[in-house]
Write a protein that holds these residues in place. Sequence first.
Motif, short mmCIF file in Angstrom:
data_model
loop_
_atom_site.label_atom_id
_atom_site.label_comp_id
_atom_site.label_asym_id
_atom_site.label_seq_id
_atom_site.Cartn_x
_atom_site.Cartn_y
_atom_site.Cartn_z
N ILE A 32 -80.82 -47.76 10.69
CA ILE A 32 -82.19 -47.35 9.94
C ILE A 32 -82.91 -48.73 9.43
CG2 ILE A 32 -81.35 -44.85 9.56
CD1 ILE A 32 -80.67 -45.85 6.87
N PRO A 33 -84.23 -48.30 9.12
CA PRO A 33 -84.97 -49.62 8.95
C PRO A 33 -84.44 -50.63 8.00
CG PRO A 33 -86.33 -47.62 8.96
CD PRO A 33 -84.76 -47.15 9.15
N THR A 34 -83.52 -49.98 6.90
CA THR A 34 -83.01 -50.93 5.88
C THR A 34 -81.99 -51.74 6.35
OG1 THR A 34 -81.78 -49.40 4.93
CG2 THR A 34 -83.99 -49.38 3.86
N ASN A 35 -81.85 -51.76 7.80
CA ASN A 35 -80.43 -52.31 8.35
C ASN A 35 -79.03 -51.56 7.97
OD1 ASN A 35 -81.92 -54.22 9.97
ND2 ASN A 35 -82.11 -55.68 8.40
N ASN A 36 -79.28 -50.56 7.60
CA ASN A 36 -78.15 -49.64 7.34
C ASN A 36 -77.47 -49.28 8.76
OD1 ASN A 36 -76.08 -47.92 6.09
ND2 ASN A 36 -77.28 -47.02 4.81
N VAL A 37 -76.27 -49.81 8.92
CA VAL A 37 -75.82 -49.16 10.43
C VAL A 37 -75.00 -47.69 9.96
CG1 VAL A 37 -74.11 -50.02 12.02
CG2 VAL A 37 -75.65 -51.38 11.09
N LYS A 38 -75.15 -46.92 10.93
CA LYS A 38 -74.19 -45.69 10.68
C LYS A 38 -73.64 -45.59 11.89
CE LYS A 38 -77.21 -43.35 7.25
NZ LYS A 38 -76.35 -43.14 6.18
N VAL A 39 -72.35 -45.47 11.91
CA VAL A 39 -71.49 -45.12 13.39
C VAL A 39 -70.92 -43.87 13.15
CG1 VAL A 39 -69.62 -46.07 14.42
CG2 VAL A 39 -71.08 -47.64 13.42
N PHE A 40 -70.85 -43.05 14.09
CA PHE A 40 -70.34 -41.70 14.35
C PHE A 40 -69.23 -41.66 15.37
CE2 PHE A 40 -74.60 -41.18 12.59
CZ PHE A 40 -74.61 -40.52 11.71
N LEU A 41 -68.06 -41.42 14.84
CA LEU A 41 -66.87 -41.44 15.63
C LEU A 41 -66.40 -39.94 15.78
CD1 LEU A 41 -64.82 -44.55 14.46
CD2 LEU A 41 -66.39 -44.29 16.27
N ASP A 42 -65.52 -39.48 16.74
CA ASP A 42 -65.07 -38.29 16.79
C ASP A 42 -63.68 -38.20 17.53
OD1 ASP A 42 -64.60 -35.51 16.28
OD2 ASP A 42 -66.37 -34.80 17.52
#
Length: 64
Positions: A32-42
Amino acid sequence: MSSEATTGIITQMIGLLLEENPAYFLVEVKIIPTNNVKVFLDADGGVSIDKCVQYNRALYKMLE
């Protein structure tokens, strides 16, 4: 560096982490624009909070 290039690099890093346990797989990487990395695992059996914490810490060290 573009967001797509960064996402590709992070995807490769996660691939290295997930090689140890083939039951887990990457669903999505978002930045996201604030350089927040979201990783979705399953996984077929789900992913425990402990595993999420473990992968989060390992990826954080790689990103530093």
